[in-house]
Design an enzyme around this catalytic site. Sequence first.
Site, PDB file in Angstrom:
ATOM      1  CD  GLU A   1      32.740  30.405  -3.052  1.00 28.14           C
ATOM      2  OE1 GLU A   1      32.171  31.338  -2.452  1.00 28.14           O
ATOM      3  OE2 GLU A   1      32.491  30.116  -4.222  1.00 28.14           O
TER       4      GLU A   1
ATOM      5  CE1 TYR B   1      36.219  36.725  -5.438  1.00 28.76           C
ATOM      6  CE2 TYR B   1      37.478  35.119  -4.171  1.00 28.76           C
ATOM      7  CZ  TYR B   1      36.732  36.281  -4.228  1.00 28.76           C
ATOM      8  OH  TYR B   1      36.496  36.989  -3.072  1.00 28.76           O
TER       9      TYR B   1
END
Length: 382
Positions: free
Chosen positions: A364, A123
């Site tokens: 995150e 990601y």
Amino acid sequence: MIGYDLSEEQQMFQTTAHNFAKNVLRPAAPHHDETGEFPWDVLQQAWDLGLLNSMIPESVGGMGLGCLDACIIAEETAWGCTGIGTAMEANGLAEAPLIMFGTDEQKKKYLGPMTEELQLAAYCVTEPGAGSDVQGVKTRAEKKGDKWILNGQKMWITNGSVAKWYFVLAYTDPDAGYKGLTGFIVPADSDGIEVGRKEMNLGQRASDTRGITFTNVEVDESNILGGQVGTGWYQAMGAFDKSRPFVASSSVGLARAAYEHARAYSLERHTFGKPIAKHQAVSFMLANMAMNIEAGRQLVRKAAWMHDKKMKNTMDAAMAKAFCADMANQVATDAVQIHGGNGYSTEYPVEKLFRDAKIFQIYEGTSQIQRLIISRELLSGG
């Protein structure tokens, strides 16, 4: 109705993941923490057991498990080693935008092969100057003919050198704010991609974390995620609603491991003629550990359950992520304290858990960003 029983299938996943963590992850963890060597063999065993890519839809060959199922698995693998667990979970984060927003063809092309053999993905959103401020990314994609030309630099990319493909967020219209961001699926073997050196981090050293530079990388029109230009912001944020609960669940797994080591040590170590667990100062620390671990687990499972029920869980996912990250750091700190001088030694496992825990408050979305999300949702009536 409210229930706390796991289904037979969920209990099977839990048992399988726990046994894998006990028999494979924990024995392998010290070597990979010390050397930083990527745990290919361990991940192959995890893939063989079905512990990787669990949320890939059945329509493309996956198991199609829900977010709650993934959280149950994540807690157990993190109990074994969060460094190796993060390498596993990075697949889930990269896959989430495709699972939620990809076209049928994109899912078939990029998710399908991951069910046929061990493959990893990454990601790519964070940049050297844009971590929590996602709208501050500098990566650009410019349309030229039937291609998009991608230029920019990403940083702290988990699975950076081992991924088959990347989810990349880039501006296609820099003047449109967050509505000018677009998500791309970029094959890792594309010309113009440079993979940086492996970062030797404080903890979770088994994870492959690197910078990725894109220089005039050609991306096909068909690789715009969902086929929609300008929807990248929603795709990236939507993926976090799915991934933050199982990252929070990993925090719970690490905290559980730290608590268990501290409890066992407190029953073995004697001072003033009795186990230190019998001293109120220590027993209250253990009580707080157990209490907060259970509270964190309940936050995780509620957020995951809401996602599976297709309910908006943005605030609940942020609550779970922030609480569990902070909780894991406190539990790991207290576990070191209970061990005393031994807790500061690499001969005891709580030292590694202490180092591994810190990143949960950063990646995150930092704990501060989670509080920003929570406050915005509260004040907007969310």
